[in-house]
Design a protein around this motif. Sequence first.
Motif, PDB file in Angstrom:
ATOM      1  N   MET A   1       0.822  -1.213   0.000  1.00 52.30           N
ATOM      2  CA  MET A   1       0.000   0.000   0.000  1.00 52.30           C
ATOM      3  C   MET A   1       0.857   1.263   0.000  1.00 52.30           C
ATOM      4  SD  MET A   1      -3.228  -0.930   2.476  1.00 52.30           S
ATOM      5  CE  MET A   1      -2.237  -1.638   3.793  1.00 52.30           C
ATOM      6  N   ILE A   2       1.884   1.281   0.819  1.00 56.54           N
ATOM      7  CA  ILE A   2       2.755   2.456   0.882  1.00 56.54           C
ATOM      8  C   ILE A   2       3.426   2.689  -0.469  1.00 56.54           C
ATOM      9  CG2 ILE A   2       4.865   3.392   1.892  1.00 56.54           C
ATOM     10  CD1 ILE A   2       2.446   3.622   3.700  1.00 56.54           C
ATOM     11  N   ALA A   3       3.898   1.612  -1.118  1.00 56.05           N
ATOM     12  CA  ALA A   3       4.566   1.745  -2.415  1.00 56.05           C
ATOM     13  C   ALA A   3       3.625   2.328  -3.466  1.00 56.05           C
ATOM     14  CB  ALA A   3       5.095   0.390  -2.871  1.00 56.05           C
ATOM     15  N   VAL A   4       2.374   1.856  -3.491  1.00 58.42           N
ATOM     16  CA  VAL A   4       1.408   2.351  -4.475  1.00 58.42           C
ATOM     17  C   VAL A   4       1.043   3.807  -4.188  1.00 58.42           C
ATOM     18  CG1 VAL A   4      -0.955   2.090  -5.334  1.00 58.42           C
ATOM     19  CG2 VAL A   4       0.490   0.074  -4.996  1.00 58.42           C
TER      20      VAL A   4
ATOM     21  N   TYR B   1       4.668   1.631 -17.145  1.00 58.12           N
ATOM     22  CA  TYR B   1       3.516   1.404 -16.265  1.00 58.12           C
ATOM     23  C   TYR B   1       3.624   0.046 -15.572  1.00 58.12           C
ATOM     24  CZ  TYR B   1      -1.178  -0.240 -15.127  1.00 58.12           C
ATOM     25  OH  TYR B   1      -2.257  -0.813 -14.498  1.00 58.12           O
ATOM     26  N   TYR B   2       3.900  -0.988 -16.338  1.00 57.50           N
ATOM     27  CA  TYR B   2       3.983  -2.331 -15.760  1.00 57.50           C
ATOM     28  C   TYR B   2       5.133  -2.438 -14.761  1.00 57.50           C
ATOM     29  CZ  TYR B   2       0.345  -4.752 -18.376  1.00 57.50           C
ATOM     30  OH  TYR B   2      -0.880  -5.178 -18.842  1.00 57.50           O
ATOM     31  N   SER B   3       6.263  -1.857 -15.082  1.00 59.30           N
ATOM     32  CA  SER B   3       7.402  -1.930 -14.159  1.00 59.30           C
ATOM     33  C   SER B   3       7.112  -1.166 -12.866  1.00 59.30           C
ATOM     34  CB  SER B   3       8.660  -1.366 -14.823  1.00 59.30           C
ATOM     35  OG  SER B   3       8.529   0.019 -15.085  1.00 59.30           O
ATOM     36  N   SER B   4       6.184  -0.215 -12.911  1.00 61.99           N
ATOM     37  CA  SER B   4       5.832   0.560 -11.724  1.00 61.99           C
ATOM     38  C   SER B   4       4.877  -0.195 -10.803  1.00 61.99           C
ATOM     39  CB  SER B   4       5.184   1.890 -12.133  1.00 61.99           C
ATOM     40  OG  SER B   4       6.085   2.680 -12.873  1.00 61.99           O
ATOM     41  N   PHE B   5       3.994  -1.033 -11.383  1.00 64.03           N
ATOM     42  CA  PHE B   5       2.920  -1.605 -10.574  1.00 64.03           C
ATOM     43  C   PHE B   5       2.792  -3.128 -10.612  1.00 64.03           C
ATOM     44  CE2 PHE B   5       1.485   2.782 -11.376  1.00 64.03           C
ATOM     45  CZ  PHE B   5       1.249   3.188 -10.068  1.00 64.03           C
ATOM     46  N   ASP B   6       3.528  -3.818 -11.478  1.00 60.46           N
ATOM     47  CA  ASP B   6       3.280  -5.264 -11.581  1.00 60.46           C
ATOM     48  C   ASP B   6       3.672  -6.031 -10.322  1.00 60.46           C
ATOM     49  OD1 ASP B   6       6.014  -5.092 -11.860  1.00 60.46           O
ATOM     50  OD2 ASP B   6       6.144  -6.412 -13.592  1.00 60.46           O
ATOM     51  N   LYS B   7       4.497  -5.456  -9.468  1.00 65.10           N
ATOM     52  CA  LYS B   7       4.859  -6.117  -8.212  1.00 65.10           C
ATOM     53  C   LYS B   7       3.743  -6.020  -7.182  1.00 65.10           C
ATOM     54  CE  LYS B   7       8.562  -3.567  -7.682  1.00 65.10           C
ATOM     55  NZ  LYS B   7       8.647  -2.902  -8.993  1.00 65.10           N
TER      56      LYS B   7
ATOM     57  N   LEU C   1      -5.999  -6.435 -12.361  1.00 67.13           N
ATOM     58  CA  LEU C   1      -5.974  -5.016 -12.026  1.00 67.13           C
ATOM     59  C   LEU C   1      -5.003  -4.261 -12.920  1.00 67.13           C
ATOM     60  CD1 LEU C   1      -6.958  -2.734 -10.247  1.00 67.13           C
ATOM     61  CD2 LEU C   1      -5.207  -3.331  -8.574  1.00 67.13           C
ATOM     62  N   LEU C   2      -3.892  -4.876 -13.255  1.00 68.65           N
ATOM     63  CA  LEU C   2      -2.922  -4.237 -14.148  1.00 68.65           C
ATOM     64  C   LEU C   2      -3.557  -3.897 -15.488  1.00 68.65           C
ATOM     65  CD1 LEU C   2       0.441  -6.169 -13.628  1.00 68.65           C
ATOM     66  CD2 LEU C   2       0.121  -3.697 -13.452  1.00 68.65           C
ATOM     67  N   GLU C   3      -4.389  -4.795 -15.972  1.00 65.04           N
ATOM     68  CA  GLU C   3      -5.012  -4.588 -17.283  1.00 65.04           C
ATOM     69  C   GLU C   3      -6.033  -3.459 -17.267  1.00 65.04           C
ATOM     70  OE1 GLU C   3      -6.623  -8.341 -18.376  1.00 65.04           O
ATOM     71  OE2 GLU C   3      -4.673  -9.271 -18.778  1.00 65.04           O
TER      72      GLU C   3
END
Length: 253
Positions: free
Chosen positions: A84-87, A137-143, A149-151
């Motif tokens: 949560m903190i990362a997002v 975008y994917y490298s920012s959030f895929d983890k 949700l990514l899609e």
Amino acid sequence: MEPSKEFDELFADMKNVERSNEARRNTWLAVKGRMEKKKRRVFPAIISLAIVAIASILIITYLMPSETEQTEQITQPFNNDEVMIAVLEKEYNGPDEEFERLRQEWFDLQSKTSVESQEEYDMLLVSKEYKEMMNYYYSSFDKYFTENLLENALSTNMVFKYNPYLVEKNIVIHIERVQLNQDKDHPNIYRPIVEISLTNSKGEKIFHTLKEEFIFSKTEPGKIGRYNGTGDVDGIPLRDKIENFDAYVNTDK
């Protein structure tokens, strides 16, 4: 003197001396005993070194994690608080000028390219501009997000939603404090309260408080399955404060 040379010299002396068979036998046994004694001093040292080397290898092998253990350590999911903190930091510390540059290049490509069919639009989706934007975008959030949700997060404006307004108004957004609240009845649901600040080019600052909602996946531990912005605490949209920053400078003090 080397053992072989010593033996040869003694043997030569024996040939030149008249001796009985018994005397010659005793001499031979003495020489043999001296040679074996030297060998015994050499071999224990070699064996000792070998034992030490084997023991060292066994200790190192025991202490080092196996390849499977290393993989498990690398792929171990983040805990929910870290996710949560990362997002939130990605969303409310910015603007992210690199993403905005990539998104603008993608928009520019669409605006200057005539598209009259789905096939022609599909060709745009393999362009360098689109791929670079999506890779970022994917490298920012895929983890942190599930695949589903990514899609949807980018296309439904769940993330980077304030970026273009921050860039246009030359305003910096920053997280001041986060309170992570877990639902008592549904442990996979969190509703953080996020306090942020907005600072303009003159160094003037105003504040804003948001409520968010994260629903963690039950099948993919450590990943968010749904992400909902639940509202602005004071009833004034954050976007409005960004676009009309000057109007809020005096009233926010």
